[in-house]
Design a protein around this motif. Sequence first.
Motif, PDB file in Angstrom:
ATOM      1  N   THR A  66       0.859  -1.180   0.000  1.00 21.76           N
ATOM      2  CA  THR A  66       0.000   0.000   0.000  1.00 21.76           C
ATOM      3  C   THR A  66       0.899   1.234   0.000  1.00 21.76           C
ATOM      4  O   THR A  66       2.003   1.222   0.546  1.00 21.76           O
ATOM      5  N   ILE A  67       0.420   2.287  -0.631  1.00 24.66           N
ATOM      6  CA  ILE A  67       1.197   3.506  -0.824  1.00 24.66           C
ATOM      7  C   ILE A  67       0.368   4.705  -0.372  1.00 24.66           C
ATOM      8  O   ILE A  67      -0.835   4.772  -0.619  1.00 24.66           O
ATOM      9  N   LEU A  68       1.029   5.644   0.273  1.00 20.24           N
ATOM     10  CA  LEU A  68       0.434   6.928   0.606  1.00 20.24           C
ATOM     11  C   LEU A  68       1.124   7.977  -0.255  1.00 20.24           C
ATOM     12  O   LEU A  68       2.359   8.043  -0.274  1.00 20.24           O
ATOM     13  N   ILE A  69       0.361   8.757  -0.979  1.00 24.80           N
ATOM     14  CA  ILE A  69       0.903   9.860  -1.772  1.00 24.80           C
ATOM     15  C   ILE A  69       0.712  11.125  -0.942  1.00 24.80           C
ATOM     16  O   ILE A  69      -0.400  11.439  -0.514  1.00 24.80           O
ATOM     17  N   VAL A  93      -2.484  13.035  -8.149  1.00 16.92           N
ATOM     18  CA  VAL A  93      -1.534  11.964  -8.465  1.00 16.92           C
ATOM     19  C   VAL A  93      -2.216  10.609  -8.322  1.00 16.92           C
ATOM     20  O   VAL A  93      -2.083   9.739  -9.192  1.00 16.92           O
ATOM     21  N   VAL A  94      -2.967  10.416  -7.233  1.00 16.03           N
ATOM     22  CA  VAL A  94      -3.694   9.153  -7.049  1.00 16.03           C
ATOM     23  C   VAL A  94      -4.668   8.941  -8.203  1.00 16.03           C
ATOM     24  O   VAL A  94      -4.744   7.846  -8.770  1.00 16.03           O
ATOM     25  N   ILE A 108      -4.017   2.861  -2.465  1.00 15.91           N
ATOM     26  CA  ILE A 108      -3.305   4.145  -2.561  1.00 15.91           C
ATOM     27  C   ILE A 108      -4.155   5.215  -1.872  1.00 15.91           C
ATOM     28  O   ILE A 108      -5.321   5.390  -2.209  1.00 15.91           O
ATOM     29  N   LEU A 109      -3.564   5.906  -0.929  1.00 16.14           N
ATOM     30  CA  LEU A 109      -4.238   7.004  -0.242  1.00 16.14           C
ATOM     31  C   LEU A 109      -3.527   8.311  -0.572  1.00 16.14           C
ATOM     32  O   LEU A 109      -2.348   8.307  -0.919  1.00 16.14           O
ATOM     33  N   LYS A 130      12.355  23.070  -3.883  1.00 16.67           N
ATOM     34  CA  LYS A 130      12.569  21.713  -3.363  1.00 16.67           C
ATOM     35  C   LYS A 130      11.431  21.288  -2.435  1.00 16.67           C
ATOM     36  O   LYS A 130      11.070  20.116  -2.382  1.00 16.67           O
ATOM     37  N   ASN A 131      10.884  22.245  -1.706  1.00 16.63           N
ATOM     38  CA  ASN A 131       9.808  21.930  -0.769  1.00 16.63           C
ATOM     39  C   ASN A 131       8.481  21.657  -1.461  1.00 16.63           C
ATOM     40  O   ASN A 131       7.638  20.947  -0.916  1.00 16.63           O
ATOM     41  N   ARG A 132       8.296  22.187  -2.665  1.00 22.02           N
ATOM     42  CA  ARG A 132       7.075  21.931  -3.439  1.00 22.02           C
ATOM     43  C   ARG A 132       7.255  20.592  -4.147  1.00 22.02           C
ATOM     44  O   ARG A 132       7.873  20.530  -5.212  1.00 22.02           O
ATOM     45  N   ARG A 133       6.727  19.531  -3.549  1.00 22.11           N
ATOM     46  CA  ARG A 133       6.973  18.198  -4.070  1.00 22.11           C
ATOM     47  C   ARG A 133       5.843  17.255  -3.707  1.00 22.11           C
ATOM     48  O   ARG A 133       4.998  17.574  -2.874  1.00 22.11           O
ATOM     49  N   VAL A 134       5.868  16.087  -4.345  1.00 23.75           N
ATOM     50  CA  VAL A 134       4.965  14.996  -3.997  1.00 23.75           C
ATOM     51  C   VAL A 134       5.852  13.797  -3.678  1.00 23.75           C
ATOM     52  O   VAL A 134       6.831  13.543  -4.381  1.00 23.75           O
ATOM     53  N   GLU A 135       5.515  13.099  -2.610  1.00 24.45           N
ATOM     54  CA  GLU A 135       6.276  11.916  -2.209  1.00 24.45           C
ATOM     55  C   GLU A 135       5.370  10.706  -2.156  1.00 24.45           C
ATOM     56  O   GLU A 135       4.169  10.832  -1.889  1.00 24.45           O
ATOM     57  N   ALA A 136       5.953   9.563  -2.403  1.00 32.22           N
ATOM     58  CA  ALA A 136       5.278   8.291  -2.192  1.00 32.22           C
ATOM     59  C   ALA A 136       5.840   7.709  -0.897  1.00 32.22           C
ATOM     60  O   ALA A 136       7.059   7.732  -0.688  1.00 32.22           O
TER      61      ALA A 136
END
Length: 142
Positions: A66-69, A93-94, A108-109, A130-136
């Motif tokens: 399972t993944i959290l975006i 993104v999800v 995926i949440l 750098k702070n404006r991002r999306v992480e998995a």
Amino acid sequence: AQPDTGTAENDPAAPAAPSLVERLEAEGHAVLADVRFESGSAELTSSPTPSLDAIAGYLSANPAATILIVGHTDASGGLESNLSLSRMRAQAVVDRLVRDLAADPERILAEGAGPLAPIATNLTEEGRQKNRRVEAVLTSTR
């Protein structure tokens, strides 16, 4: 983890940078550096996103995963508006993973952290970028 200094490009004997999946499994999270949004919006740009292909492939190959975006913003603007924008970006993104890459929506949440988890200073434009991002974030424990 060591920062990617690009040495692999300059030195063929240098080890390759770890893949997104390797970072997910080793560190528990990975920045999706190729995910881009229109300025000030939650609309994804049409640029290629191999990181999303990698996540969809990982989920397909690992049925228990399972993944959290998580969406992140810089510290410009108000907290509530940044939290809202970061949530909407994570959800976008999800939505793309589910709609375009057939990822299982049950695994995926989406969540937003706004400016609460910076990885760089908010005092410079470079840091704010750098702070404006999306992480998995890998949330399954097998």
